[in-house]
Design an enzyme around this catalytic site. Structure first.
Site, PDB file in Angstrom:
ATOM      1  N   HIS A 103       0.887  -1.170   0.000  1.00 22.22           N
ATOM      2  CA  HIS A 103       0.000   0.000   0.000  1.00 22.22           C
ATOM      3  C   HIS A 103       0.922   1.217   0.000  1.00 22.22           C
ATOM      4  CE1 HIS A 103      -2.586  -2.949   2.179  1.00 22.22           C
ATOM      5  NE2 HIS A 103      -3.593  -2.321   1.637  1.00 22.22           N
ATOM      6  N   ASP A 106       2.213   1.916   3.350  1.00 21.74           N
ATOM      7  CA  ASP A 106       3.148   0.943   3.942  1.00 21.74           C
ATOM      8  C   ASP A 106       4.583   1.374   3.699  1.00 21.74           C
ATOM      9  OD1 ASP A 106       0.974  -0.757   4.390  1.00 21.74           O
ATOM     10  OD2 ASP A 106       1.303  -1.855   2.526  1.00 21.74           O
TER      11      ASP A 106
HETATM   12  C1  XUL Z   1      -8.077  -6.910   3.640  1.00 23.71           C
HETATM   13  C2  XUL Z   1      -7.114  -7.298   2.614  1.00 23.71           C
HETATM   14  C3  XUL Z   1      -6.159  -6.254   2.207  1.00 23.71           C
HETATM   15  C4  XUL Z   1      -5.969  -6.158   0.733  1.00 23.71           C
HETATM   16  C5  XUL Z   1      -5.133  -4.993   0.307  1.00 23.71           C
HETATM   17  O1  XUL Z   1      -8.855  -7.951   4.103  1.00 23.71           O
HETATM   18  O2  XUL Z   1      -7.066  -8.435   2.191  1.00 23.71           O
HETATM   19  O3  XUL Z   1      -4.940  -6.545   2.829  1.00 23.71           O
HETATM   20  O4  XUL Z   1      -5.379  -7.316   0.226  1.00 23.71           O
HETATM   21  O5  XUL Z   1      -5.666  -3.785   0.711  1.00 23.71           O
END
Ligand code: XUL
Ligand code: CO
Length: 443
Positions: A103, A106
């Site tokens: 992300h 992150d």
């Molecule tokens: C939430 C989830 C997230 C996504 C990315 O349940 O799986 O980690 O993969 O935002």
């Protein structure tokens, strides 16, 4: 640069099933060819930045437990972001996965203003670019974290306030640029808080239109900048909101069709999101493949007795093999891969626990690939299915499908010929035994 994982000084290697070295692969032999591709090419493993490096082990009842110096609140935010990236790349290289995912927040901490957040992200993308060049690591996908901050409490694209929509759009634009710059194979949008808690304060039709508009903007921008990766939605039925709009693959497909997006967006299927939606993992894969929207997989499992998203490392060959079988039947991964959106348990606080967890998960997926490939090569399952539907190849079956006959024609036909088909066995238990025999034979 300081070494972080000092108890694992060298990269993990393949030693074979006889090895009892807990820090060696017993099944994941990246160069072994399975169905015409190496295991590395078939499985396309990705390591996630968020659970592995941006989470300190805190849960709603307690503080962080993990030893992650860069998460110390007293640390200088950008210094810590660099240290975190050094540790992450050290781990990526030692575990030997070809991809990673992040992300925006992150890899770079949010600043006091949006401009500062963008500048920080750009700095860290420069650093990531340099580290990727040094290590040959590739980006499986990038994604924007548009669900954490209080401004997103009522959703991002589905927020009642257009300024929040605008903020999320600006964030996704910047993160899509970053993903493009790093050669990302995909860009993922997990609904985050795109859902609602109660209809008493929610205009559902309006929120769905907002989400449709948002995603059309993402697709438009992808074409504007020439990003060639796939745009993926990650279905999830609930958590954090009670009702998420992207419940499962079938719901997402219907939504994409409503907003003219079915040819531009695919899905990133998470194993435990399938479970939470009341489906098997292989059902979700099949649903996506059938509708032409299969993209990638988050390879984490749930717990049979916990009804929330525990994000555990996969350890069931039975569960995973059937999903991998459907992926291979659908032609395998194109831009996608198996991304470990997986969390250590909170007590697994030693640095090298991250290695044990991924070694086991990668071996589980490699064994599942071997089982699935054997099922494909034997062809017995596929012939059982095609024999079961053989009647549809007859003249009668073809005329029905071609729309040449209607209810009245079939009524007349059944009356005139007293059509009285004999029921046939579905042979489920026999077929399940066949799968179990394949597992016993192959691994
Ligand atoms: C939430 C989830 C997230 C996504 C990315 O349940 O799986 O980690 O993969 O935002
Ligand atoms: Co996920």
């Amino acid at each position: 640069m300081a070494e972080f994982f000092t108890t694992v000084p060298k990269p993990i290697t393949y030693e074979g099933p006889e090895s009892d070295n807990p820090l060696a692969f017993r099944w994941y032999d990246k160069d072994r060819v399975v169905l015409g591709k190496t295991m590395e090419e078939q499985l396309r493993f990705g390591i996630c930045y968020w659970h592995s490096f941006a989470w300190n082990g805190a849960d709603i009842f307690g503080a962080g437990t993990f030893d992650r110096p860069w998460l110390d609140p007293a640390a200088d935010p950008m210094g810590a972001a660099h240290q975190k990236m050094d540790a992450a790349f050290e781990f990526f290289q030692k575990i030997g996965a070809p991809f990673f995912s992040f992300h925006d927040r992150d890899i770079a901490p949010e600043g006091d203003t949006f401009a500062e957040s963008c500048a920080r992200l750009d700095t860290m993308v420069d650093y990531a670019e340099q580290k990727m060049a040094e290590t040959d690591m590739k980006l499986l996908w990038g994604t924007a974290q548009a669900f954490f901050q209080a401004r997103f409490a009522a959703g991002a694209a589905t927020n009642p306030n257009p300024n929040v929509f605008a903020h999320a759009a600006a964030q996704v634009k910047h993160c899509l640029d970053a993903t493009h710059r790093l050669g990302g194979a995909n860009y993922v949008l997990w609904g985050g808080r795109e859902g609602y808690e109660t209809l008493l304060n929610t205009d559902m039709a309006r929120e769905l239109d907002q989400l449709g508009r948002f995603l059309n903007m993402v697709v438009q921008y992808k074409h504007d900048i020439g990003f060639e990766g796939a745009i993926l939605i990650e279905p999830k039925p609930q958590e954090p909101t009670k009702h998420q709009y992207d419940y499962d693959s079938a719901t997402v497909y219907g939504f994409l069709q409503n907003y003219g997006l079915e040819n531009d967006i695919k899905v990133n299927i998470e194993v435990n999101h399938a479970t939470l939606a009341g489906h098997d993992f292989d059902h979700e894969i099949k649903q996506a493949v059938t509708n032409g929207i299969f993209g990638s997989v988050d390879a984490n499992r749930g717990d049979d007795r916990l009804g929330w998203d525990t994000d555990q490392f996969p350890n069931s060959v039975e569960q995973m093999s059937l999903g991998v079988y459907q992926i291979l039947l659908g032609g395998g991964f194109d831009t996608g891969g198996f991304m470990f959106d997986t969390k250590l348990r909170r007590q697994s606080l030693a640095r090298d626990d991250l290695f044990y967890a991924h070694v086991g998960a990668m071996d589980t997926m490699a064994r599942s690939l071997l089982v699935a490939a054997a099922l494909i090569e034997d062809g017995e399952l596929a012939s059982i299915v095609s024999d079961r539907y053989a009647g549809w190849a007859t003249d009668q079956g073809q005329r029905i499908l071609a729309g040449e006959v209607g209810l009245a024609d079939l009524h007349a036909d059944v009356l005139a010929n007293n059509i009285d088909p004999a029921p046939v066995s579905g042979r489920q238990e026999m077929i399940e035994n066949l799968v179990n025999r394949t597992i016993e034979r192959v691994i």
